[in-house]
Scaffold this active site. Structure first.
Site, PDB file in Angstrom:
ATOM      1  N   SER A 184       0.737  -1.114  -0.001  1.00 54.95           N
ATOM      2  CA  SER A 184       0.045  -0.034  -0.062  1.00 54.95           C
ATOM      3  C   SER A 184       0.892   1.373   0.122  1.00 54.95           C
ATOM      4  O   SER A 184       0.531   2.323  -0.606  1.00 54.95           O
ATOM      5  CB  SER A 184      -0.992   0.031   1.269  1.00 54.95           C
ATOM      6  OG  SER A 184      -0.261   0.009   2.465  1.00 54.95           O
ATOM      7  N   HIS A 212      -5.546  -3.561  -2.299  1.00 54.97           N
ATOM      8  CA  HIS A 212      -5.183  -2.399  -3.263  1.00 54.97           C
ATOM      9  C   HIS A 212      -5.082  -3.174  -4.657  1.00 54.97           C
ATOM     10  O   HIS A 212      -4.720  -2.262  -5.788  1.00 54.97           O
ATOM     11  CB  HIS A 212      -3.942  -1.838  -2.789  1.00 54.97           C
ATOM     12  CG  HIS A 212      -4.109  -0.876  -1.573  1.00 54.97           C
ATOM     13  ND1 HIS A 212      -4.338   0.210  -1.589  1.00 54.97           N
ATOM     14  CD2 HIS A 212      -3.796  -1.338  -0.172  1.00 54.97           C
ATOM     15  CE1 HIS A 212      -4.537   0.944  -0.340  1.00 54.97           C
ATOM     16  NE2 HIS A 212      -3.858  -0.144   0.477  1.00 54.97           N
ATOM     17  N   LYS A 243     -12.264   0.302  -1.089  1.00 51.91           N
ATOM     18  CA  LYS A 243     -11.194   0.983  -1.831  1.00 51.91           C
ATOM     19  C   LYS A 243     -11.580   1.123  -3.437  1.00 51.91           C
ATOM     20  O   LYS A 243     -12.661   1.954  -3.379  1.00 51.91           O
ATOM     21  CB  LYS A 243      -9.963   0.446  -1.936  1.00 51.91           C
ATOM     22  CG  LYS A 243      -9.180   0.434  -0.476  1.00 51.91           C
ATOM     23  CD  LYS A 243      -7.695  -0.227  -0.210  1.00 51.91           C
ATOM     24  CE  LYS A 243      -7.348   0.260   1.041  1.00 51.91           C
ATOM     25  NZ  LYS A 243      -8.078  -0.371   2.087  1.00 51.91           N
TER      26      LYS A 243
END
Length: 393
Positions: A184, A212, A243
């Site tokens: 990340s 991610h 996300k």
């Protein structure tokens, strides 16, 4: 107003002073707008390069409509954990939808990625077992390892040879390797094919945090495991709803037996009030969009390649591996100063400092989104050029 508790207040003031002196004190800055390519902070309108809303779904009209419809039908709160009376049809629907998306036997929902990682690891391993963790894994995996009470072996970042030696030399009842897929703070990707091979050679299970990567990598957006074709060789794949999917919550894609075990053993699942049904409906809609509409992901990757080329033209190293681009500056003061100057140019790029990253590697962290325009990307590159940011202390 009741008087402040004196002892704890004194402790806090001492610690805050120490943090401020090192440039490590954090402050909150509330947005007065939805997430998006441009956001409002106080009186400022800024181009947002700090959000993990990679596909621009946090404010998607169709995702919001799905949430509103479920809110009208099911209300706001769920009232209890899923094991009591908090389990609702939208939870079951979302788990089934995510299992199809991940091509897994089963999926289990959690309230956040942090809750998932700190719940899954202690449910699978404990005293007498060993967990092997990449040195740059997310804090939630680090804490999950600690909470498991298993022996924790930290191997150098993405060093498969070192991991292989540790797997061979570490006696344990069970061995579990845990890694981020996209890291990340650096935006690089784990060598998953090689990790899978090492785990299979030593009888170890493998857990991959795809937080991610979900929505960003893979032909269908299912993550790095999909992109590399190793889905069926990874024991657990954790993904977040917060996300690229634009909402809140997390899940793990795994076998039916593991998913069933988590219902009884994963403490954040057992003892947390269930996710609101509206968030489940929003996530189900977002998964449909990710899987069936490749255009936002294609637009994001266009931005990734454009930004990579622009950073290289400025003399900054960059690779088109993910939507995350670090510009490492060294000390916290340098990162804070660069973030301030970029903000004066209309950009919101947060400075990332220890303990989130190792000492000496404070940085600017750019996160790209499909919601950005090419104009936004070019504005960021021009601002970096004018500010004169260079890599390194």
């Amino acid at each position: 107003m009741r008087p402040t508790t004196q002892v704890a207040d004194r402790w806090a003031r001492e610690d805050l002073e120490a943090l401020s002196a090192k440039g490590l004190r954090r402050v909150l800055e509330p947005l007065d707008s939805p997430q998006g390519a441009e956001v409002r902070v106080g009186d400022e309108r800024l181009v947002n390069f700090s959000s993990n809303d990679y596909l621009g779904l946090a404010a998607s009209p169709s995702v919001r409509a799905a949430a509103a419809s479920a809110l009208e039908r099911y209300g706001v709160g769920t009232g209890a954990s899923r094991l009591v009376v908090g389990d609702m049809v939208p939870h079951q629907r979302l788990e089934a939808r995510l299992a199809r998306f991940e091509r897994a036997e089963a999926v289990r929902l959690f309230n956040s990625g942090y809750a998932a990682n700190t719940g899954i690891l202690p449910a699978l391993v404990g005293p007498g077992d060993a967990v092997f963790s990449d040195a740059l894994n997310h804090a939630s995996l680090v804490d999950g390892c600690r909470l498991s009470r298993a022996r924790v072996v930290v191997y150098p970042h993405s060093d498969v040879a070192a991991l292989t030696r540790a797997l061979a030399e570490t006696p344990a009842r069970r061995k579990l390797v845990v890694t981020d897929s996209v890291f990340s703070m650096d935006g690089d990707v784990a060598p998953l094919r090689e990790l899978v091979t090492a785990c299979e050679a030593h009888g170890a299970a493998l857990m991959v945090d795809e937080a991610h990567a979900t929505g960003v990598l893979g032909a269908r957006g299912a993550g790095l495991c999909e992109a590399l074709g190793v889905e069926d060789r990874v024991d657990l794949r954790m993904g977040t709803l917060s996300k690229a999917l634009g909402g809140l919550g997390a899940y793990v894609a795994t076998s039916r037996a593991v998913a069933d075990l988590l219902v009884s053993r994963a403490r954040p699942f057992v003892y947390s009030t269930a996710l609101p049904a509206a968030l489940c409906a929003a996530a189900e809609c977002a998964v449909d969009l990710v899987e069936h509409d490749p255009v936002p992901r294609e637009r994001l990757w266009g931005h990734i390649h454009r930004f990579t080329e622009g950073l290289r033209a400025l003399g900054l190293p960059a690779e088109p591996r993910s939507a995350i681009f670090p510009v490492i500056l060294g000390e916290p003061s340098r990162a804070l100063d660069a973030a301030k100057r970029l903000r004066e140019a209309g950009l919101l790029v947060k400075a990332i400092r220890p303990p989130t990253v190792p000492d000496g590697t404070s940085r600017l962290r750019f996160c790209l989104s499909a919601a950005h325009s090419t104009g936004h990307i070019d504005l960021a590159l021009e601002a970096l050029r004018r500010v004169g940011v260079s890599r390194g202390p």
